[in-house]
Design a protein around this motif. Sequence first.
Motif, short mmCIF file in Angstrom:
data_model
loop_
_atom_site.label_atom_id
_atom_site.label_comp_id
_atom_site.label_asym_id
_atom_site.label_seq_id
_atom_site.Cartn_x
_atom_site.Cartn_y
_atom_site.Cartn_z
N VAL A 124 0.83 -1.21 0.00
CA VAL A 124 0.00 0.00 0.00
C VAL A 124 0.87 1.25 0.00
CG1 VAL A 124 -1.63 1.35 1.38
CG2 VAL A 124 -2.00 -1.10 1.07
N LEU A 125 1.90 1.26 0.86
CA LEU A 125 2.79 2.42 0.91
C LEU A 125 3.57 2.58 -0.38
CD1 LEU A 125 4.13 2.13 4.58
CD2 LEU A 125 2.57 3.86 3.67
N ASP A 126 4.03 1.47 -0.96
CA ASP A 126 4.76 1.55 -2.23
C ASP A 126 3.87 2.10 -3.34
OD1 ASP A 126 7.08 0.63 -1.12
OD2 ASP A 126 6.84 -1.44 -1.79
N GLU A 127 2.60 1.65 -3.36
CA GLU A 127 1.68 2.14 -4.38
C GLU A 127 1.37 3.61 -4.17
OE1 GLU A 127 -0.98 2.14 -7.66
OE2 GLU A 127 0.77 0.97 -7.06
N ASP A 128 1.20 4.01 -2.90
CA ASP A 128 0.95 5.41 -2.61
C ASP A 128 2.15 6.27 -3.01
OD1 ASP A 128 -0.88 7.39 -1.41
OD2 ASP A 128 0.74 7.66 0.03
N LEU A 129 3.35 5.76 -2.75
CA LEU A 129 4.56 6.47 -3.17
C LEU A 129 4.61 6.60 -4.68
CD1 LEU A 129 7.39 7.67 -2.66
CD2 LEU A 129 8.27 5.32 -2.68
N ARG A 130 4.28 5.52 -5.40
CA ARG A 130 4.29 5.56 -6.87
C ARG A 130 3.31 6.60 -7.40
NH1 ARG A 130 1.54 4.21 -11.07
NH2 ARG A 130 -0.19 3.41 -9.82
N ILE A 131 2.09 6.61 -6.84
CA ILE A 131 1.08 7.56 -7.29
C ILE A 131 1.53 9.00 -7.03
CG2 ILE A 131 -1.27 8.40 -6.83
CD1 ILE A 131 -2.04 5.46 -6.29
N THR A 132 2.06 9.24 -5.83
CA THR A 132 2.49 10.59 -5.48
C THR A 132 3.63 11.06 -6.37
OG1 THR A 132 1.87 10.21 -3.16
CG2 THR A 132 3.37 12.04 -3.60
N LEU A 133 4.63 10.20 -6.59
CA LEU A 133 5.76 10.59 -7.43
C LEU A 133 5.34 10.75 -8.89
CD1 LEU A 133 8.70 8.45 -5.98
CD2 LEU A 133 8.04 10.80 -5.44
N THR A 134 4.40 9.90 -9.34
CA THR A 134 3.90 10.01 -10.72
C THR A 134 3.19 11.35 -10.93
OG1 THR A 134 3.64 7.62 -10.92
CG2 THR A 134 2.40 8.97 -12.46
N GLN A 135 2.40 11.75 -9.92
CA GLN A 135 1.72 13.05 -10.00
C GLN A 135 2.73 14.18 -10.13
OE1 GLN A 135 -1.40 13.95 -10.22
NE2 GLN A 135 -1.00 16.16 -10.06
N LEU A 136 3.77 14.13 -9.30
CA LEU A 136 4.81 15.17 -9.37
C LEU A 136 5.55 15.11 -10.70
CD1 LEU A 136 6.21 14.97 -5.74
CD2 LEU A 136 4.85 16.81 -6.71
N ASP A 137 5.86 13.90 -11.16
CA ASP A 137 6.55 13.75 -12.44
C ASP A 137 5.72 14.29 -13.60
OD1 ASP A 137 8.79 12.64 -11.31
OD2 ASP A 137 8.18 10.56 -11.65
N THR A 138 4.40 14.03 -13.57
CA THR A 138 3.52 14.50 -14.66
C THR A 138 3.53 16.02 -14.74
OG1 THR A 138 2.09 12.56 -14.39
CG2 THR A 138 1.16 14.45 -15.54
#
Length: 372
Positions: free
Chosen positions: A72-86
């Motif tokens: 869950v934490l890894d997925e939340d990290l991925r989503i957060t970083l993807t948002q920033l990357d976008t």
Amino acid sequence: MVVLPPVSGVNSTHPYCPEMELLLKHQQRLQRQRDGIAHRMKKLAAKQAEITKKTNAVKEKIRKKYEDMKRVLDEDLRITLTQLDTEYEATEKYVEDRIEECYHLTQELDQELSKIDEKTQEIDIQNAETEKKISETLKLTDPDRIQMDEFKCGQLLSLTINLLLFIRSQVPVTKKLFQTYAADVVLDADTAHPKLIISPKGDSATFTETWQDVPETPSRFETTLNVISREGFSEGQQYWEVDVKGKTYWELGLTYPSIPRKGREEDSWLGRGKESWCMEYFNGDYTAWHGGVEHTLPLLAGKQFTRIGVYCSFPGGVVCFLGADTMTPLHCFCAGTFTDTLHPALCPGHDNEGTNWKSLNICDVSRSAPVL
């Protein structure tokens, strides 16, 4: 079944021989007892297998839950970083487009410079158009007009910090669980050795060289520097902590009320009899005691904890000692079943050549020191 040989002086062929009958009955009784013990061993082995199976099952379930939390934490990290990357990629493209516009404009200016020898009128017209284009381009490509959403980024960081603080407040989970088992421990001054000073609230014990003027009571320890709690407990789970910071010698644990208070010194020491369980610290070394059996703990040598926790489970029949700073397990005893009320007990120790004058203090578990 073992066949007994004929008893000397007894006619084994005689139709009735009282001595032989007694021997046979004794033999049968011993065999039945042996069979009963063998059956008990099988039941104990089965119980051991059952406990092992249940413990492993709980450990596996907990391990999987931690894996789920990590996913869950890894997925939340991925989503957060993807948002920033976008957002970064969109801004990066915008900046690159502006750089390209500036590049094309410089190319046009180079061409204008190459035509500097043409008619003045044409040059003036071109200059006016060029000036206007340059002005518009510089306005559109002003770096100050390109902004990050720093407010949202700050909010993301703040939420991440709050999540970290929340997770830290919940781990180790044993800390949160044991806090729900917090026992209200009040030391009984009427049981304290005369060289101990018990605070008015009953939450600390201090060694003194002066023999205190205290009443002689059957419950008072006379040969060892012990004191036990006023109230005991005989059900459920209980947990308490002692502040041992700055101490070079201490003993603490749990005891039945039947622990000797008088007589030989060794009989009253915590853990030296079957009625008490003890953790001892002396000059950097930790030792666990019960029933007079010493359990040295060399892996803990040199480690220092500011708080020691004691956990007792009546349903589980266990007494566990922990370094409460980090909830580090120190030693665990299994009594199977407790047969009497248990009282918290402690010994602040003698002065140890002037290094051990500090008190032992009962802690408020609900306000435990931060976990490292």
